[in-house]
Enzyme design. Structure first.
Site, PDB file in Angstrom:
ATOM      1  N   GLU A   1      39.110  -9.274  58.174  1.00  0.00           N
ATOM      2  CA  GLU A   1      38.718  -8.150  58.034  1.00  0.00           C
ATOM      3  C   GLU A   1      38.781  -7.313  59.189  1.00  0.00           C
ATOM      4  O   GLU A   1      38.843  -7.802  60.283  1.00  0.00           O
ATOM      5  CB  GLU A   1      37.438  -8.078  57.154  1.00  0.00           C
ATOM      6  CG  GLU A   1      37.417  -8.646  55.738  1.00  0.00           C
ATOM      7  CD  GLU A   1      36.113  -8.613  54.914  1.00  0.00           C
ATOM      8  OE1 GLU A   1      35.257  -8.173  55.452  1.00  0.00           O
ATOM      9  OE2 GLU A   1      36.270  -8.896  53.776  1.00  0.00           O
TER      10      GLU A   1
ATOM     11  N   GLU B   1      45.639 -15.395  51.448  1.00  0.00           N
ATOM     12  CA  GLU B   1      47.086 -15.920  51.077  1.00  0.00           C
ATOM     13  C   GLU B   1      48.119 -15.468  52.082  1.00  0.00           C
ATOM     14  O   GLU B   1      48.850 -16.171  52.284  1.00  0.00           O
ATOM     15  CB  GLU B   1      47.214 -15.544  49.557  1.00  0.00           C
ATOM     16  CG  GLU B   1      46.256 -16.152  48.600  1.00  0.00           C
ATOM     17  CD  GLU B   1      44.802 -15.372  48.357  1.00  0.00           C
ATOM     18  OE1 GLU B   1      44.597 -14.377  49.398  1.00  0.00           O
ATOM     19  OE2 GLU B   1      44.355 -15.272  47.265  1.00  0.00           O
TER      20      GLU B   1
HETATM   21  N1  THU Z   1      40.752 -11.158  49.213  1.00  0.00           N
HETATM   22  C1  THU Z   1      41.580 -12.080  49.960  1.00  0.00           C
HETATM   23  O1  THU Z   1      41.464 -12.821  50.847  1.00  0.00           O
HETATM   24  N2  THU Z   1      42.373 -12.564  48.892  1.00  0.00           N
HETATM   25  C2  THU Z   1      42.599 -11.967  47.740  1.00  0.00           C
HETATM   26  O2  THU Z   1      43.391 -12.346  46.725  1.00  0.00           O
HETATM   27  C3  THU Z   1      41.691 -10.922  47.007  1.00  0.00           C
HETATM   28  C4  THU Z   1      40.818 -10.624  48.230  1.00  0.00           C
HETATM   29  C5  THU Z   1      39.812 -10.705  50.466  1.00  0.00           C
HETATM   30  C6  THU Z   1      40.244  -9.383  51.171  1.00  0.00           C
HETATM   31  C7  THU Z   1      38.980  -9.017  51.575  1.00  0.00           C
HETATM   32  O3  THU Z   1      38.570  -9.471  52.967  1.00  0.00           O
HETATM   33  C8  THU Z   1      37.735  -9.614  50.800  1.00  0.00           C
HETATM   34  O4  THU Z   1      38.759 -10.526  49.873  1.00  0.00           O
HETATM   35  C9  THU Z   1      37.261  -8.659  49.620  1.00  0.00           C
HETATM   36  O5  THU Z   1      38.387  -7.918  48.710  1.00  0.00           O
END
Ligand code: THU
Length: 160
Positions: free
Chosen positions: A64, A75
């Protein structure tokens, strides 16, 4: 005018004890990656593990950013790492695990739409489907036989 039906199928396992040893091993790797996620804003940790045809395992987790849209999903971190490190090596399967420090994630968390689109590029390029397994922190695991089964009407290079 016509109406068409699009259907997909998946296997749902009750918990990790029902997985094959290879699937369990890869899900363990996704959990390992998830625990190293950098998600100070959402508190939602995601880990992804790719098994490649050369038996290498490539991990990714969400990264993030204070400027929220500049972060990245687990992913895509994993599949781009695989593309950067092992170009041309096919993906056999992908395992995903998600948890939250806010509440227990007890249902399967599928890859977001943007990740499905990014991942589809690699399945199409390798001309061979790869399996996708996803879960929360505990509970059921969903397993599909391909990425494209999660992405009907996908956009691909044939439209360009
Ligand atoms: N997130 C993922 O890593 N993969 C996904 O397929 C959905 C969301 C992460 C993005 C963000 O850091 C957190 O989950 C909340 O959305």
């Amino acid at each position: 005018m016509k109406k068409i039906e699009i259907s997909t199928s998946a296997i749902v396992f009750n918990d990790v004890s029902e997985l094959s040893s290879e699937d369990k091993m890869l899900m363990d790797k996704a959990v390992e990656a998830r625990k190293k996620a950098y998600a100070p804003y959402s508190k939602f940790n995601v880990g992804a593990a790719l098994l490649l045809e050369n038996n290498q395992i490539v991990l990714g987790n969400n990264q993030e950013n204070a400027a929220y849209p500049s972060g990245m999903c687990a992913e895509r971190v994993a599949v781009w790492m695989a593309g950067a490190t092992f170009p041309g090596i096919k993906i056999i399967k992908l395992a995903i695990s998600a948890s939250s420090s806010i509440s227990k994630v007890d249902k399967p968390i599928g890859p977001c739409g943007a990740c499905r689109q990014s991942l589809s590029e690699y399945e199409i390029k390798q001309k061979q489907p790869f399996e996708v397994l996803f879960m929360g922190e505990v509970g059921e695991i969903v397993k599909t036989e391909s990425l494209l089964s999660l992405l009907p009407f996908s956009f691909d290079s044939s439209y360009l």
